[in-house]
Scaffold this motif. Structure first.
Motif, mmCIF file in Angstrom:
data_model
loop_
_atom_site.group_PDB
_atom_site.id
_atom_site.type_symbol
_atom_site.label_atom_id
_atom_site.label_comp_id
_atom_site.label_asym_id
_atom_site.label_seq_id
_atom_site.Cartn_x
_atom_site.Cartn_y
_atom_site.Cartn_z
ATOM 1 N N ALA A 179 9.890 -17.598 62.418
ATOM 2 C CA ALA A 179 8.446 -17.454 62.620
ATOM 3 C C ALA A 179 8.125 -17.254 64.099
ATOM 4 C CB ALA A 179 7.725 -18.696 62.097
ATOM 5 N N PRO A 180 6.966 -16.633 64.399
ATOM 6 C CA PRO A 180 6.549 -16.496 65.812
ATOM 7 C C PRO A 180 6.487 -17.859 66.486
ATOM 8 C CG PRO A 180 5.156 -15.165 64.374
ATOM 9 C CD PRO A 180 6.004 -16.005 63.465
ATOM 10 N N LYS A 181 6.682 -17.882 67.774
ATOM 11 C CA LYS A 181 6.799 -19.145 68.490
ATOM 12 C C LYS A 181 5.482 -19.902 68.597
ATOM 13 C CE LYS A 181 11.154 -18.876 68.958
ATOM 14 N NZ LYS A 181 11.968 -19.758 68.075
ATOM 15 N N ASP A 182 4.347 -19.235 68.314
ATOM 16 C CA ASP A 182 3.072 -19.950 68.325
ATOM 17 C C ASP A 182 2.595 -20.275 66.913
ATOM 18 O OD1 ASP A 182 0.651 -17.217 68.680
ATOM 19 O OD2 ASP A 182 2.497 -17.386 67.506
ATOM 20 N N CYS A 183 3.444 -20.008 65.921
ATOM 21 C CA CYS A 183 3.084 -20.257 64.520
ATOM 22 C C CYS A 183 3.176 -21.749 64.212
ATOM 23 C CB CYS A 183 4.022 -19.476 63.599
ATOM 24 S SG CYS A 183 3.726 -19.739 61.845
ATOM 25 N N THR A 192 -0.530 -10.877 49.055
ATOM 26 C CA THR A 192 0.684 -10.194 48.633
ATOM 27 C C THR A 192 1.768 -11.228 48.384
ATOM 28 O OG1 THR A 192 1.383 -9.894 50.945
ATOM 29 C CG2 THR A 192 0.203 -8.065 49.894
ATOM 30 N N THR A 193 2.771 -10.850 47.598
ATOM 31 C CA THR A 193 3.917 -11.720 47.351
ATOM 32 C C THR A 193 5.187 -10.999 47.791
ATOM 33 O OG1 THR A 193 4.253 -10.904 45.103
ATOM 34 C CG2 THR A 193 2.783 -12.794 45.382
ATOM 35 N N VAL A 194 6.148 -11.776 48.285
ATOM 36 C CA VAL A 194 7.429 -11.219 48.707
ATOM 37 C C VAL A 194 8.546 -12.124 48.235
ATOM 38 C CG1 VAL A 194 6.471 -10.075 50.752
ATOM 39 C CG2 VAL A 194 7.343 -12.422 50.940
ATOM 40 N N GLU A 195 9.743 -11.577 48.228
ATOM 41 C CA GLU A 195 10.912 -12.335 47.800
ATOM 42 C C GLU A 195 11.608 -13.017 48.973
ATOM 43 O OE1 GLU A 195 15.180 -11.434 45.544
ATOM 44 O OE2 GLU A 195 13.596 -9.941 45.588
ATOM 45 N N ALA A 196 11.659 -12.351 50.125
ATOM 46 C CA ALA A 196 12.416 -12.857 51.272
ATOM 47 C C ALA A 196 11.506 -13.605 52.243
ATOM 48 C CB ALA A 196 13.099 -11.700 52.000
ATOM 49 N N MET A 197 11.960 -14.741 52.711
ATOM 50 C CA MET A 197 11.152 -15.562 53.586
ATOM 51 C C MET A 197 10.856 -14.875 54.922
ATOM 52 S SD MET A 197 11.668 -19.565 54.605
ATOM 53 C CE MET A 197 13.073 -19.357 55.670
ATOM 54 N N GLU A 198 11.827 -14.139 55.455
ATOM 55 C CA GLU A 198 11.591 -13.503 56.741
ATOM 56 C C GLU A 198 10.445 -12.506 56.681
ATOM 57 O OE1 GLU A 198 14.464 -13.569 55.092
ATOM 58 O OE2 GLU A 198 15.602 -11.697 55.230
ATOM 59 N N ASP A 199 10.253 -11.873 55.515
ATOM 60 C CA ASP A 199 9.138 -10.938 55.355
ATOM 61 C C ASP A 199 7.806 -11.654 55.327
ATOM 62 O OD1 ASP A 199 11.052 -8.898 53.036
ATOM 63 O OD2 ASP A 199 10.938 -8.838 55.229
ATOM 64 N N ALA A 200 7.797 -12.875 54.804
ATOM 65 C CA ALA A 200 6.541 -13.621 54.697
ATOM 66 C C ALA A 200 6.083 -14.176 56.043
ATOM 67 C CB ALA A 200 6.695 -14.758 53.694
ATOM 68 N N VAL A 201 7.016 -14.641 56.858
ATOM 69 C CA VAL A 201 6.642 -15.414 58.052
ATOM 70 C C VAL A 201 6.676 -14.587 59.336
ATOM 71 C CG1 VAL A 201 7.566 -17.471 56.935
ATOM 72 C CG2 VAL A 201 8.990 -16.252 58.601
ATOM 73 N N ARG A 202 7.077 -13.335 59.249
ATOM 74 C CA ARG A 202 7.334 -12.514 60.453
ATOM 75 C C ARG A 202 6.161 -12.521 61.430
ATOM 76 N NH1 ARG A 202 8.775 -8.243 57.950
ATOM 77 N NH2 ARG A 202 11.011 -8.646 58.082
ATOM 78 N N ASN A 203 4.937 -12.456 60.930
ATOM 79 C CA ASN A 203 3.770 -12.385 61.827
ATOM 80 C C ASN A 203 2.747 -13.471 61.501
ATOM 81 O OD1 ASN A 203 2.285 -11.105 63.947
ATOM 82 N ND2 ASN A 203 0.984 -10.092 62.430
ATOM 83 N N VAL A 240 -3.100 -13.731 53.095
ATOM 84 C CA VAL A 240 -2.041 -14.644 52.688
ATOM 85 C C VAL A 240 -0.855 -13.853 52.138
ATOM 86 C CG1 VAL A 240 -1.387 -16.499 51.097
ATOM 87 C CG2 VAL A 240 -3.645 -16.522 52.169
ATOM 88 N N ILE A 241 0.352 -14.295 52.510
ATOM 89 C CA ILE A 241 1.592 -13.776 51.929
ATOM 90 C C ILE A 241 2.307 -14.956 51.282
ATOM 91 C CG2 ILE A 241 3.804 -12.658 52.359
ATOM 92 C CD1 ILE A 241 2.583 -11.373 54.834
ATOM 93 N N LEU A 242 2.614 -14.848 49.995
ATOM 94 C CA LEU A 242 3.297 -15.918 49.270
ATOM 95 C C LEU A 242 4.737 -15.506 49.023
ATOM 96 C CD1 LEU A 242 2.014 -18.131 46.430
ATOM 97 C CD2 LEU A 242 4.158 -16.886 46.084
ATOM 98 N N CYS A 243 5.672 -16.409 49.326
ATOM 99 C CA CYS A 243 7.105 -16.143 49.169
ATOM 100 C C CYS A 243 7.674 -17.007 48.051
ATOM 101 C CB CYS A 243 7.846 -16.434 50.474
ATOM 102 S SG CYS A 243 9.654 -16.366 50.335
ATOM 103 N N ASP A 244 8.335 -16.359 47.099
ATOM 104 C CA ASP A 244 9.077 -17.079 46.060
ATOM 105 C C ASP A 244 10.114 -16.117 45.514
ATOM 106 O OD1 ASP A 244 8.146 -19.735 44.011
ATOM 107 O OD2 ASP A 244 9.871 -18.467 43.568
ATOM 108 N N LEU A 245 11.355 -16.575 45.395
ATOM 109 C CA LEU A 245 12.423 -15.704 44.907
ATOM 110 C C LEU A 245 12.227 -15.349 43.446
ATOM 111 C CD1 LEU A 245 15.153 -14.355 45.625
ATOM 112 C CD2 LEU A 245 16.274 -16.410 44.751
ATOM 113 N N ASN A 246 11.581 -16.229 42.691
ATOM 114 C CA ASN A 246 11.411 -16.044 41.249
ATOM 115 C C ASN A 246 10.288 -15.053 40.967
ATOM 116 O OD1 ASN A 246 10.309 -16.600 38.530
ATOM 117 N ND2 ASN A 246 11.955 -18.125 38.489
ATOM 118 N N GLU A 247 10.629 -13.914 40.365
ATOM 119 C CA GLU A 247 9.616 -12.882 40.101
ATOM 120 C C GLU A 247 8.529 -13.384 39.165
ATOM 121 O OE1 GLU A 247 9.315 -8.209 38.654
ATOM 122 O OE2 GLU A 247 11.144 -9.368 38.274
ATOM 123 N N GLN A 248 8.919 -14.200 38.185
ATOM 124 C CA GLN A 248 7.912 -14.724 37.255
ATOM 125 C C GLN A 248 6.909 -15.607 37.974
ATOM 126 O OE1 GLN A 248 9.321 -15.856 33.431
ATOM 127 N NE2 GLN A 248 7.809 -17.444 33.139
#
Length: 667
Positions: free
Chosen positions: A162-166, A125-136, A87-95
């Motif tokens: 996101a990938p076209k089959d996502c 893992t956690t990320v700030e940017a959405m494109e990093d979370a959904v890339r694969n 799982v990759i979780l995306c949220d801009l808020n670091e807290q």
């Protein structure tokens, strides 16, 4: 607009919805609905989606992406991680990202039970940017606030990123995913759907629903994956605002509000009848709404009022009497339909739909002296940081091998725990101030031995990102940055190198509290053991120009002739100072408070004893959200009280000796 900006606006609006009295109404669903249905591409999509072939995505090597790290987002993530899905979780808020990581770390035991404790935990893992979370990703679950324009924008971005089959899923509990398709290409609409989670792990149900164009194989595929993850999925046979259970719950909730709005009954009476009639559910509708958040309840009611023409009396009554006054339920600290602290029971014997949703995580210090035997050599390396749920369950050691730890505080925003070590010998200048990540790793010294003598209570100034530390035999109050930089002495009560000063316990600084809004800090000088010479002082955060820590003229003596004051806590809303006292009975070993706002003549200030009969009371922390006080003593007990000192409970007890305590809201 970039994905980062969209996530940021969502976090900002989430924060404003919690703190502001002005509620922004969502886009009218009926208007969006008519626009979607009138578009010729949308009318054709349902038929074409069922005719085209659909190939399931690879789930063995690709992650699930969760957008939003709030209450449900982190629970959705935890359920998949425990089942062996990356799982990759995306949220801009670091807290939010830090709190989500820490929540999953502590909650794995409960989530693993969903699959029979037979799975290896997957990566998270956690990320700030959405494109990093959904890339694969093979599945994206949008778990963001109930704001339709934002959901429309996010779905459009997901279609491109996101990938076209996502599979693109919304966790919305009130909006059909059909309303979110405005910026999604016709060729992609077959992979959009609703996956509405409730509150895992306790409530592991998930409702699946088509967007009107969803390929039928996708819903059956998701159903099988959810079952594999230990969830209990239900598939709506057709589109339905409110899905399945929420349509039942909406009627109960609305009628309960109308009964109160019309003055027919009150929350306790309504819930009593509900619980008798539905005896397997230990929480009534008013308690459930308080736990969810009354602002959220009002937002959802907006949708029902606008789409179905439901009478708005109950919603308007709720906003006027509760939401606009900041009384949002368990999370607000002001209560809601119930008084503060009522919904969050924090009890091992009172599990239910949303119990403990706003309960904090506890952190307390075991100084390393067990079985009432003072073994100094053992204590040098036997100190521990312990962590537990607010009801005293799920206790575990987070950090070990510490030299008589005494004070502790926690910063979610910086992903840090800070604590003090008194050192091997109080007579030597060998104390230290330590830091670690919230999971107990990355331990480091930020004020090393030799620079602080016997550090006691530590307090975080979250507004200015500063640490305040009292230094007992060092006869000082210290301040520094989170990394130990800008280390300075702000109070000096004597010369620790002078034997007469060093042995004068009336000069020993022990407890510390901070009022950042007023620019003040407080500290205690405990005096001789059980001696009745303890004092509490206050000074400005800013040292007067031209003055030093030992000569400053702004120090106020607030209280003297106290038995033996130790740790302090300041509650800003009531302008009240709380403290523990280790003195002898009848006046000592107590929990006390006094109003310190606009203090006039010293004799006008009344000290109130809230509770007594402790075994050397030390640690003290206020849970402002649930209106509780936590206290520890050297007798090895963690206590919890109501704010008036009532409701005294021993939530955890051993033969160890406990000093400082801190808490963090991770839910």
């Amino acid at each position: 607009m970039s994905s980062r900006r969209i996530c940021g606006s969502l976090n900002i609006q989430r924060s404003l919805a919690t703190r502001s009295n002005t509620i922004t109404r969502p886009l009218t669903p009926s208007l969006s609905h008519s626009l979607v249905l009138s578009h010729p591409q949308t009318r054709r999509a349902s038929t074409s989606a069922q005719q085209q072939q659909w190939t399931p995505p690879d789930t063995s090597s690709r992650p699930i992406a969760i957008l939003g790290g709030g209450v449900l987002g982190r629970r959705i993530a935890a359920s998949w991680v425990a089942a062996g899905y990356s799982v990759i979780l995306c949220d801009l808020n670091e807290q939010q990202r830090n709190a989500a990581t820490h929540y999953i770390e502590h909650a794995m035991k409960d989530y693993s039970k969903l699959t029979g404790d037979q799975r290896e935990r997957a990566s998270f893992t956690t990320v700030e940017a959405m494109e990093d979370a959904v890339r694969n990703a093979w599945l994206v679950v949008e778990a963001l606030p109930e704001k339709l324009p934002l959901k429309i924008e996010i779905m459009g971005q997901l279609d491109r990123l996101a990938p076209k089959d996502c599979i693109l899923a919304s966790n919305s509990s009130s909006y059909r995913s059909r309303f979110m398709l405005d910026k999604v290409a016709e060729s992609s609409r077959h992979r959009v759907c609703n996956t509405h989670y409730y509150m895992p792990p306790g409530n592991n149900t998930v409702e699946l629903m088509t967007c009107g164009s969803t390929h039928s194989d996708i819903l059956s595929f998701l159903k099988s994956k959810l079952e594999d993850a230990g969830m209990t999925p239900a598939v709506a046979r057709k589109e339905s605002t409110g899905f399945i259970f929420n349509r039942l719950w909406a009627a109960i909730k609305r009628e309960a509000l109308l009964i109160m709005a019309e003055g027919v009954s009150e929350p306790k009476e309504i819930d009593m009848l509900f619980q008798i009639m539905f005896k397997d559910n230990p929480v009534g509708p008013c308690g459930m709404m308080d736990a969810v958040g009354l602002d959220t309840v009002a937002f959802i009611e907006d949708n029902y009022v606008q789409e179905r023409g439901v009478d708005a009396t109950a919603r308007d009554w709720l906003r006027k009497n509760f939401v606009e006054k900041g009384k949002l339920g368990a999370k607000s600290g002001k209560g809601g339909l119930y008084p503060p602290g009522e919904t969050t029971r924090s009890s091992k014997g009172e599990s239910g739909h949303h119990d403990n949703l706003a309960a904090p995580r506890l952190y307390f210090l075991d100084i390393g002296i067990g079985g009432n035997v003072f073994d100094l050599q053992k204590a040098v390396t036997a100190g521990k940081i312990m962590t537990a749920s607010a009801d005293g369950s799920n206790v575990r050691e987070l950090v070990g091998g510490q030299a008589m730890p005494d004070g502790i505080d926690v910063s979610i925003s910086s992903n840090s725990i800070f604590w003090t070590n008194m050192g091997a010998s109080p007579s030597k200048n060998n104390g230290s101030v330590m830091a670690a990540s919230l999971d107990g790793t990355s331990i480091k010294s930020i004020i090393p031995e030799g620079r602080i003598h016997t550090p006691k209570q530590i307090k975080i100034d979250h507004d200015n990102k500063k640490l305040y530390i009292c230094d007992r035999e060092g006869l000082r109050v210290h301040r520094c940055d989170f990394d130990g930089g800008n280390h300075e002495i702000i109070v000096q009560t004597g010369d620790s190198g002078n034997a007469a000063d060093g042995e004068d316990q009336t000069k020993w600084c022990v407890g510390i509290a901070v009022d950042a809004q007023a620019g003040k800090f407080y500290w205690s000088q405990k005096g001789p053991s059980k001696g009745g010479k303890g004092r509490i002082f206050r000074a400005n955060m800013q040292t007067p120009s031209g003055e030093t820590a030992s000569s400053r003229s702004d120090i106020e003596l607030l209280f003297d002739h106290l038995p033996e004051p130790i740790d302090l806590e300041f509650e800003p809303e009531s302008q009240t100072l709380y403290w523990t006292d280790r003195g002898e009975y009848p006046l000592g070993n107590t929990l006390n408070k006094a109003y310190v706002g606009s203090v006039g003549a010293k004799e006008d200030v009344k000290v109130e004893t809230l509770a007594r009969h402790f075994h050397e009371a030390i640690g003290l922390k206020i849970d402002a959200v649930n209106q509780h006080i936590y206290l520890t003593d050297l007798g090895g007990t963690v206590y919890r009280f109501d704010m008036d000192g009532g409701g005294k409970r021993k939530i955890y007890q051993t033969d160890s000796a406990y000093s400082g305590i801190a808490l963090a809201h991770l839910h």
